[in-house]
Design an enzyme around this catalytic site. Structure first.
Site, mmCIF file in Angstrom:
data_model
loop_
_atom_site.group_PDB
_atom_site.id
_atom_site.type_symbol
_atom_site.label_atom_id
_atom_site.label_comp_id
_atom_site.label_asym_id
_atom_site.label_seq_id
_atom_site.Cartn_x
_atom_site.Cartn_y
_atom_site.Cartn_z
ATOM 1 N N LYS A 92 0.858 -1.184 0.000
ATOM 2 C CA LYS A 92 0.000 0.000 0.000
ATOM 3 C C LYS A 92 0.886 1.222 0.000
ATOM 4 O O LYS A 92 1.814 1.322 0.802
ATOM 5 C CB LYS A 92 -0.886 -0.022 1.265
ATOM 6 C CG LYS A 92 -1.831 1.139 1.375
ATOM 7 C CD LYS A 92 -3.199 0.796 0.799
ATOM 8 C CE LYS A 92 -4.033 2.001 0.464
ATOM 9 N NZ LYS A 92 -3.776 2.599 -0.860
ATOM 10 N N LYS A 128 5.265 1.702 -3.221
ATOM 11 C CA LYS A 128 5.211 3.053 -3.800
ATOM 12 C C LYS A 128 5.440 2.921 -5.292
ATOM 13 O O LYS A 128 6.082 1.968 -5.736
ATOM 14 C CB LYS A 128 6.311 3.927 -3.174
ATOM 15 C CG LYS A 128 6.072 5.407 -3.308
ATOM 16 C CD LYS A 128 5.123 5.936 -2.252
ATOM 17 C CE LYS A 128 4.709 7.367 -2.558
ATOM 18 N NZ LYS A 128 3.927 7.971 -1.455
ATOM 19 N N ASP A 168 -0.280 10.659 -4.701
ATOM 20 C CA ASP A 168 0.870 11.323 -4.073
ATOM 21 C C ASP A 168 1.089 12.578 -4.922
ATOM 22 O O ASP A 168 0.141 13.035 -5.595
ATOM 23 C CB ASP A 168 2.107 10.397 -4.075
ATOM 24 C CG ASP A 168 3.262 10.941 -3.242
ATOM 25 O OD1 ASP A 168 3.193 10.890 -2.010
ATOM 26 O OD2 ASP A 168 4.251 11.452 -3.826
HETATM 27 P P1 NDP Z 1 0.558 17.698 -4.587
HETATM 28 O O1 NDP Z 1 1.033 17.317 -5.942
HETATM 29 O O2 NDP Z 1 -0.893 17.874 -4.344
HETATM 30 O O3 NDP Z 1 1.290 19.039 -4.105
HETATM 31 C C1 NDP Z 1 2.669 19.114 -4.015
HETATM 32 C C2 NDP Z 1 3.057 20.519 -3.605
HETATM 33 O O4 NDP Z 1 4.450 20.561 -3.352
HETATM 34 C C3 NDP Z 1 2.808 21.542 -4.704
HETATM 35 O O5 NDP Z 1 2.539 22.799 -4.128
HETATM 36 C C4 NDP Z 1 4.136 21.549 -5.442
HETATM 37 O O6 NDP Z 1 4.399 22.736 -6.173
HETATM 38 C C5 NDP Z 1 5.115 21.407 -4.301
HETATM 39 N N1 NDP Z 1 6.329 20.764 -4.786
HETATM 40 C C6 NDP Z 1 6.425 19.573 -5.412
HETATM 41 N N2 NDP Z 1 7.708 19.328 -5.750
HETATM 42 C C7 NDP Z 1 8.407 20.384 -5.312
HETATM 43 C C8 NDP Z 1 9.782 20.718 -5.358
HETATM 44 N N3 NDP Z 1 10.680 19.901 -5.914
HETATM 45 N N4 NDP Z 1 10.168 21.915 -4.781
HETATM 46 C C9 NDP Z 1 9.259 22.733 -4.218
HETATM 47 N N5 NDP Z 1 7.933 22.465 -4.158
HETATM 48 C C10 NDP Z 1 7.536 21.312 -4.695
HETATM 49 O O7 NDP Z 1 1.177 16.592 -3.602
HETATM 50 P P2 NDP Z 1 0.732 16.205 -2.133
HETATM 51 O O8 NDP Z 1 0.245 17.407 -1.414
HETATM 52 O O9 NDP Z 1 -0.126 15.002 -2.225
HETATM 53 O O10 NDP Z 1 2.121 15.716 -1.511
HETATM 54 C C11 NDP Z 1 3.002 16.602 -0.816
HETATM 55 C C12 NDP Z 1 3.952 15.789 0.051
HETATM 56 O O11 NDP Z 1 3.182 15.025 0.997
HETATM 57 C C13 NDP Z 1 4.824 14.766 -0.664
HETATM 58 O O12 NDP Z 1 6.066 14.657 0.002
HETATM 59 C C14 NDP Z 1 4.062 13.469 -0.505
HETATM 60 O O13 NDP Z 1 4.879 12.337 -0.630
HETATM 61 C C15 NDP Z 1 3.552 13.648 0.911
HETATM 62 N N6 NDP Z 1 2.407 12.819 1.275
HETATM 63 C C16 NDP Z 1 1.240 12.873 0.561
HETATM 64 C C17 NDP Z 1 0.170 12.090 0.943
HETATM 65 C C18 NDP Z 1 -1.155 12.194 0.277
HETATM 66 O O14 NDP Z 1 -2.115 11.609 0.798
HETATM 67 N N7 NDP Z 1 -1.306 12.920 -0.815
HETATM 68 C C19 NDP Z 1 0.268 11.130 2.060
HETATM 69 C C20 NDP Z 1 1.516 11.208 2.805
HETATM 70 C C21 NDP Z 1 2.540 12.013 2.383
HETATM 71 P P3 NDP Z 1 4.247 22.723 -7.787
HETATM 72 O O15 NDP Z 1 2.771 22.739 -8.030
HETATM 73 O O16 NDP Z 1 4.956 23.942 -8.241
HETATM 74 O O17 NDP Z 1 4.911 21.458 -8.267
#
Ligand code: NDP
Length: 447
Positions: A92, A128, A168
């Site tokens: 998962k 993953k 993600d």
């Molecule tokens: P989204 O794609 O919804 O949002 C990601 C956000 O982070 C965007 O604002 C994006 O900006 C920014 N971002 C991505 N890459 C970079 C980078 N290299 N440098 C700076 N900003 C960056 O993803 P999530 O909100 O789902 O995920 C965010 C984090 O949370 C990740 O680490 C993910 O693994 C973790 N996570 C997510 C879960 C989930 O349920 N979704 C569960 C547990 C952990 P831009 O739009 O400019 O790319």
């Protein structure tokens, strides 16, 4: 062999085996030394080389994903699924679509996912996957064709009792919808094959909010434990995606003020508090950049670069964007800003040097595998609802999420006190997550 020496040998072996997998090696290096006190108490794990086995994914699948863009040109990306560990349940973990995706990043995420899933107390293994596909600037039709091609191969390797992907970075409700549609065409209608589905076809109420809300609940329980609350707290948030948006929402509901958010180009500082309705409109409906935010809210400020360069007083930091966004210098700045708690909505957003600063400065540190476990926990609740063919109310899901986060917080706290130092939640999370998986692996004959 001494546990400490054994851990050092495993680390050396992994460094020699995959020297280019820097993110995976970082995740392992953060993890292994913290479980030494537990291994000392349980030599059977050292004798059976559990760490050699647990750091090797059970299976890794890599495939090509050809797809046609709107101009009719054929493009190709790489698709992956890392099925890391199935000792306590089906694999998962989410799918990430981002140009940086490679095996090292997916192995780090999959490795952390094993222990995070174990901490939720629910029966889910770790995995993953994703692709180096960049969804930014693509039309809906391009996203759909990519998702269909990706699932055409992935469908051969997943299933409700085998491997259940979710979202993600770059994979939200829209992508899960297209992926699910293609799975259904190729196999059969089986709601339990993906989580994070839209609620009109077997998604769980509260799943979209779960990771962000869960991270804030983790901090809420920590604050309560210290006789404090969110009331009046200033909170720095990075990211403006799924996790960040709902972390901000819950901070505001609990009486705190989130004063920042960011994307990969820059960040917003809005001292009156982020306007959540505007942020949702920009990110969830218009899929716009944060530069648009200040056009509609001129009293806020937009800066290019990292939100962690901001020099403003704050109490709590919630990194919710991506890995390694906070290095040593940025961690020092957080301490200078007066931040007392860092809880990770993102996976591994703090470098090891940053974590060292947190410990030195007495900043409470909630690592991602504990603080952001609410997302996968509610995904597991979605699996339960799909099996029962029932759907629970939003209130019921939210209450369970809060209880799960309390349980995770207490487990990390109590395990830290038993094996490490008081309030070392990272050590607590690693040991508690590991204990359950290692025990199951040994009982199953280490297969
Ligand atoms: P989204 O794609 O919804 O949002 C990601 C956000 O982070 C965007 O604002 C994006 O900006 C920014 N971002 C991505 N890459 C970079 C980078 N290299 N440098 C700076 N900003 C960056 O993803 P999530 O909100 O789902 O995920 C965010 C984090 O949370 C990740 O680490 C993910 O693994 C973790 N996570 C997510 C879960 C989930 O349920 N979704 C569960 C547990 C952990 P831009 O739009 O400019 O790319």
């Amino acid at each position: 062999m001494e546990a400490k020496q054994y851990v050092a040998e495993i680390q050396k072996y992994l460094e020699e085996k995959d020297p280019n997998q820097s993110e995976f090696l970082q995740a392992v290096e953060e993890f292994l030394p913290t479980i030494v006190p537990f291994l000392e108490e349980h030599p059977e794990y050292v004798e059976n080389n559990i760490l050699g086995i647990i750091t090797e994914p059970e299976r890794m699948i890599q495939f090509r994903v050809p797809w046609q863009d709107d101009a009719g040109k054929w493009q190709v990306n790489r698709g992956y699924r890392v099925q890391f560990n199935s000792a306590i349940g089906p694999y998962k973990g989410g799918l990430r679509f981002h140009p940086s995706v490679n095996l090292s990043i997916l192995k780090f995420l999959g490795f952390e996912q094993i222990f995070k899933n174990s901490l939720t107390g629910l029966p889910i293994g770790g995995g993953k996957g994703g692709s180096d596909f960049d969804p930014k600037g693509k039309s809906d039709a391009e996203i759909m064709r990519f998702c269909q091609s990706f699932m055409t191969e992935l469908s051969k390797h997943i299933g409700p009792n085998l491997d259940v992907p979710a979202g993600d970075i770059g994979v939200g409700g829209r992508e899960i919808g297209y992926l699910f549609g293609q799975y259904k065409r190729l196999r059969e209608y089986d709601a339990g094959v993906l989580t994070g589905k839209p609620v009109n076809f077997n998604g769980s109420l509260g799943r979209t909010e779960a990771t962000g809300y869960g991270a804030v609940y983790f901090v809420k329980h920590l604050l309560q434990d210290k006789g404090d609350s969110f009331e009046g707290k200033k909170v720095l948030v990075s990211g403006s995606g799924n996790v960040a948006i709902y972390a901000i929402e819950k901070v505001h509901q609990l009486g705190g003020t989130a004063i920042t958010c960011s994307d990969s180009n820059g960040y917003i500082y809005d001292k009156a508090g982020i306007d959540l309705a505007l942020l949702k409109e920009l990110k969830e409906v218009r899929r716009a950049r944060l530069t648009e935010y200040v056009k509609e809210r001129p009293e806020a400020e937009y800066y290019e670069g990292s939100v962690w360069d901001l020099e403003k007083a704050a109490d709590i930091a919630l990194p919710c964007a991506t890995q390694n966004e906070i290095d040593e210098v940025k961690a020092q700045r957080l301490a200078a800003n007066g931040v007392k708690i860092v809880a990770e909505g993102a996976n591994m957003p703090s470098t090891m040097a940053a974590v060292k600063v947190y410990h030195e400065k007495g900043i409470y540190y909630g690592p991602g595998k504990a603080a952001n476990a609410g997302g996968v926990a509610v995904s597991a609740l979605e699996m339960s609802q799909n099996s029962q063919r029932l759907s629970w109310t939003k209130e019921e899901v939210d209450q369970r999420l809060d209880e799960i986060m309390l349980n995770i917080y207490e487990t990390c706290r109590d395990t830290a006190e038993k094996y490490a130092e008081k309030d070392n939640f990272a050590a607590g999370a690693n040991i508690a997550g590991f204990e359950k998986v290692a025990k199951a692996m040994l009982a199953q004959g280490l297969v």
